[in-house]
Design a protein around this motif. Structure first.
Motif, PDB file in Angstrom:
ATOM      1  N   VAL A 494      -0.756   4.257  -1.744  1.00 55.24           N
ATOM      2  CA  VAL A 494      -2.081   4.002  -0.577  1.00 55.24           C
ATOM      3  C   VAL A 494      -1.961   4.326   0.699  1.00 55.24           C
ATOM      4  O   VAL A 494      -0.467   3.360   1.339  1.00 55.24           O
ATOM      5  N   VAL A 495      -1.792   5.288   1.779  1.00 59.42           N
ATOM      6  CA  VAL A 495      -1.980   5.427   3.373  1.00 59.42           C
ATOM      7  C   VAL A 495      -2.271   4.959   4.022  1.00 59.42           C
ATOM      8  O   VAL A 495      -3.913   4.299   3.585  1.00 59.42           O
ATOM      9  N   GLN A 496      -1.606   4.091   4.370  1.00 56.91           N
ATOM     10  CA  GLN A 496      -2.130   3.064   6.117  1.00 56.91           C
ATOM     11  C   GLN A 496      -2.015   3.622   7.453  1.00 56.91           C
ATOM     12  O   GLN A 496      -2.756   2.925   8.003  1.00 56.91           O
ATOM     13  N   LYS A 497      -1.847   4.646   7.507  1.00 60.06           N
ATOM     14  CA  LYS A 497      -1.385   5.194   8.389  1.00 60.06           C
ATOM     15  C   LYS A 497      -0.887   7.472   8.676  1.00 60.06           C
ATOM     16  O   LYS A 497      -1.104   7.355   7.441  1.00 60.06           O
ATOM     17  N   ASP A 498      -0.904   7.676   9.837  1.00 60.22           N
ATOM     18  CA  ASP A 498      -1.186   9.087  10.326  1.00 60.22           C
ATOM     19  C   ASP A 498       0.118   9.526   9.289  1.00 60.22           C
ATOM     20  O   ASP A 498       1.088   9.064  10.070  1.00 60.22           O
ATOM     21  N   LEU A 499       0.150  10.525   8.263  1.00 62.41           N
ATOM     22  CA  LEU A 499       1.680  11.006   7.927  1.00 62.41           C
ATOM     23  C   LEU A 499       1.744  12.291   8.470  1.00 62.41           C
ATOM     24  O   LEU A 499       2.788  12.969   8.292  1.00 62.41           O
ATOM     25  N   THR A 500       1.207  13.096   9.414  1.00 63.80           N
ATOM     26  CA  THR A 500       1.754  14.708  10.239  1.00 63.80           C
ATOM     27  C   THR A 500       2.876  13.924  10.561  1.00 63.80           C
ATOM     28  O   THR A 500       3.643  15.408  10.990  1.00 63.80           O
ATOM     29  N   ARG A 622       3.585  -2.997   8.084  1.00 63.62           N
ATOM     30  CA  ARG A 622       4.262  -1.894   9.005  1.00 63.62           C
ATOM     31  C   ARG A 622       4.502  -0.733   8.404  1.00 63.62           C
ATOM     32  O   ARG A 622       4.372   0.323   8.813  1.00 63.62           O
ATOM     33  N   ALA A 623       3.785  -0.631   6.942  1.00 64.49           N
ATOM     34  CA  ALA A 623       4.715   0.340   6.075  1.00 64.49           C
ATOM     35  C   ALA A 623       3.572   1.588   6.203  1.00 64.49           C
ATOM     36  O   ALA A 623       2.449   1.366   6.620  1.00 64.49           O
ATOM     37  N   ALA A 624       3.937   2.931   6.256  1.00 61.44           N
ATOM     38  CA  ALA A 624       2.392   3.836   6.256  1.00 61.44           C
ATOM     39  C   ALA A 624       2.288   4.291   4.572  1.00 61.44           C
ATOM     40  O   ALA A 624       1.024   4.654   4.657  1.00 61.44           O
ATOM     41  N   VAL A 625       2.651   4.008   3.722  1.00 59.56           N
ATOM     42  CA  VAL A 625       2.465   4.103   2.532  1.00 59.56           C
ATOM     43  C   VAL A 625       2.847   3.184   2.002  1.00 59.56           C
ATOM     44  O   VAL A 625       3.850   2.806   1.968  1.00 59.56           O
ATOM     45  N   ILE A 626       1.737   2.487   1.090  1.00 63.47           N
ATOM     46  CA  ILE A 626       2.267   0.959  -0.127  1.00 63.47           C
ATOM     47  C   ILE A 626       2.273   1.911  -1.939  1.00 63.47           C
ATOM     48  O   ILE A 626       1.070   2.332  -1.571  1.00 63.47           O
ATOM     49  N   HIS A 627       3.324   1.361  -2.305  1.00 62.63           N
ATOM     50  CA  HIS A 627       3.164   2.239  -3.667  1.00 62.63           C
ATOM     51  C   HIS A 627       2.872   1.273  -4.707  1.00 62.63           C
ATOM     52  O   HIS A 627       4.010   0.152  -4.933  1.00 62.63           O
TER      53      HIS A 627
END
Length: 665
Positions: A494-500, A622-627
């Motif tokens: 799940v993506v929680q922040k902008d990944l650019t 705080r995570a950008a992506v949680i797995h």
């Protein structure tokens, strides 16, 4: 007449002098007319902090903390006035008043010849700062002997004088004991964790004390029921069985005393009385010990079996597709083929090969999971029109996957759905892993029941290891020949922040950008590779830090330049008999990208939500992506409840397809 008077006077003198001789020792040992020496001669016993020194053998000591009625002993008139007395030394009341009162009289001859033993002791007290056994009790936290102890100060060697006649003391004993107990308690509260504080801690009863006692009684009753001597008594056997039923009914699922019924105490007493009868019948402990050992062995065996069953059922659940997720692709496929050709096309197809955009690669046959990855990424993207999602699935889910994103377009982002069957270049003659997956040995490994029990690690029998979708990550340059950089995402993230920001990271000539996983909860190379094999030992470091698949930035330009696909093929050929590693994609990934991986900051990718319930909530936020790596996927009923909400908030359960397939949060 004169003689009679002399005799009477003599008798009177004897009557007056005799008590003085018997009840005091000053006549024999009074040498120093000081207040200190006068007090020393009257002191009968004292106790030093037992935690810091050994017992003094010269004088009898009171070892019990209970108050006893002393006769003819010395009491302190003011035990609170101890500011001039050194801490760490405490005087206690003697246990034997006779020996205390006539200490000097019984040993008078020895004291005259040598030094006074009490004098030797008190002289040692004056040097308390230099001796190890006179440390302050409020620092060490050790208890004293007696609740009415007298503290002694290290800074002053003078002892407080306290004397009372023994007859007067016995009359006022009760009053003084209460006063001394109160004063001593107040000193304890002020000075620190000494005797009374320790007693209060020890007196705290656990919240499940009675529950434990009832369980112990239940075990004892079952042991007695299994013994032959008890079984020979029908009346006792019936009574024990009745008590077992009562106590079992009382306990139920209770875990603390407050939840027990009101009659719990009565049943506890009844059980204890019945157990007493059992002890009378079976007074030999040998049989009971044997039975308890047998019960312990049986319980351990049952626990081992249950653990094995739990592991098997967990793996089985992880491999099983829920009914709703099986219904969804069928429903979507039906709808897709009802559309005409023009309605089956995605917009913005000209962006698919534009290297200036942000490209994502997702390989999955799970429609709902892929939808969450795309929707969560788009939800946090600053400019959705610059994001392109390349989805590759199998033939069975191809139509359903396309239909889902046709009905639910991800705002302005571009979608491409490809069928793995269309990759004609991916065949067994080109890919060693495809050849191995179709080999008879691999089929035998997965589908022969007599071989299935030989491998202790059941996770390697998951069907995902048979899917070529799992190995497409090693063929990214072939799938996307015109792209320079691709962000690979697993379908359980799940993506929680902008990944650019990941596209602007300089990988410093490396090919793979990933978060390392050599922290407390993860493992290094020796966890994944067989270092008993000389080929592995020669080429790799067992302590090297591993990294995680799930969110990886791949530089496809460097990939082609270093011919990484060929490196992967060579190692796959060497592992044809699975002697270098088991199945899966992480071990060959560690080998293929050895010394070619750039470590990303761990806040980019947090793992473990599919198996570890103890992950710090702040790390997740705080995570950008949680797995959700592990067996407890968020779309399964066995998922960890407190982590499931991060995934379900990106699913619209009001959609008609989800309602028709009965997919609920």
């Amino acid at each position: 007449m004169v003689a009679t008077r002399n005799i009477v006077l003599l008798l009177l003198c004897i009557t007056v002098v005799a008590p003085i001789v018997l009840y005091t020792d000053r006549l024999g040992t009074f040498k120093y007319p000081f207040a200190e020496q006068e007090f020393i001669e009257d002191v009968t016993a004292f106790a030093v902090n037992t935690a810091d020194s050994g017992h003094l053998n010269l004088l009898p000591q009171e070892t019990s903390t209970a108050l006893k009625e002393p006769i003819g002993v010395v009491y302190a008139e003011d035990t609170t006035n101890t500011k001039n007395l050194p801490h760490g030394l405490h005087f206690a009341k003697p246990g034997e008043h006779v020996s205390a009162r006539v200490l000097s009289a019984t040993n008078e001859e020895g004291q005259i010849k040598g030094e006074n033993p009490i004098k030797l002791v008190t002289d040692g007290i004056k040097q308390g700062n230099q001796s190890s056994y006179l440390e302050k009790a409020d620092i060490t936290g050790d208890s004293v002997n007696g609740e009415d102890a007298i503290d002694v100060d290290d800074n002053d060697g003078k002892l407080a004088k306290s004397s009372h006649a023994s007859d007067q003391a016995s009359e006022t004993m009760d009053t003084k004991q209460e006063q001394q107990h109160t004063e001593s308690s107040s000193k304890v509260n002020k000075k620190g964790p000494i005797l009374l504080a320790t007693d209060k801690q020890n007196d705290q009863i656990p919240s499940d004390a009675r529950v434990r006692q009832l369980k112990d009684q239940l075990i004892q009753a079952k042991v007695y029921l299994s013994l032959q001597a008890v079984r020979n008594s029908p009346h006792l056997t019936r009574e024990l069985r009745l008590r077992v039923k009562e106590v079992s009914r009382t306990l139920g699922d209770v875990s603390k005393d407050s939840d027990l019924p009101r009659n719990a105490n009565e049943r506890m007493k009844s059980m204890e009385q019945t157990l007493m009868k059992g002890r009378q019948v079976q007074n030999d402990c040998a049989d009971a010990v044997k039975k308890l050992r047998a019960m312990l062995h049986s319980t351990e065996e049952q626990l081992r079996v249950h653990k094995k069953q739990t592991l098997f059922l967990t793996q089985l659940t992880a491999k099983t597709l829920p009914k709703g997720l099986h219904c969804l692709p069928l429903r979507l496929t039906t709808e897709y083929y009802s559309l005409n050709t023009s309605q089956q096309q995605f917009p913005n197809q000209q962006k698919l090969e534009d290297p200036r955009l942000y490209h994502y690669a997702i390989f999955s046959d799970n429609i709902l999971a892929t939808a969450v990855v795309v929707s969560s990424t788009v939800a946090h993207a600053k400019d959705t029109s610059k994001h392109v999602f390349h989805i590759v699935t199998d033939r069975l889910n191809y139509a359903a996957m396309r239909m889902w994103f046709l009905v639910n377009p991800p705002q302005k982002a571009t979608i491409q759905v490809q069928n793995i069957e269309d990759f004609t270049w991916l065949n067994s003659s080109y890919s060693p892993v495809l050849k191995q997956l179709g080999s008879p040995s691999m089929i035998d490994y997965y589908f022969k029941t007599h071989r299935a029990s030989s491998d202790s690690n059941l996770k390697f029998r998951n069907p995902k290891y048979l899917s070529i979708l799992n190995h497409l990550r090693f063929y990214l340059p072939e799938i996307f020949p015109k792209l320079n950089k691709v962000l690979f995402l697993d379908d359980d993230v799940v993506v929680q922040k902008d990944l650019t920001g990941l596209w602007s990271i300089d990988l410093k000539g490396n090919i793979n950008g990933a978060v390392e996983t050599c922290g407390e909860s993860f493992h290094r190379f020796d966890r994944y590779l067989n270092f008993s094999n000389p080929l592995v030992t020669k080429n790799f470091d067992p302590c090297a830090c591993g990294w995680a698949y799930g969110m990886n930035v791949f530089d496809l330009v460097q990939w082609k330049r270093q011919n990484i696909t060929e490196v992967y093929h060579n190692w796959q050929k060497l592992n044809h008999d699975r002697q270098l590693w088991k199945l899966g994609t992480l071990p060959p990934g560690l080998i293929t990208f050895w010394k070619r991986t750039f470590p990303l900051h761990r806040s980019w990718h947090v793992l473990g939500l599919g198996y570890n319930p103890n992950i710090n909530q702040k790390e997740i936020e705080r995570a950008a992506v949680i797995h959700y790596n592990g067996n407890m996927k968020p779309w399964l009923e066995i998922s960890i409840p407190k982590f499931r909400g991060h995934w379900t908030k990106y699913v619209d359960y009001d959609l008609v397809y989800l309602r028709e397939c009965n997919i609920n949060p």
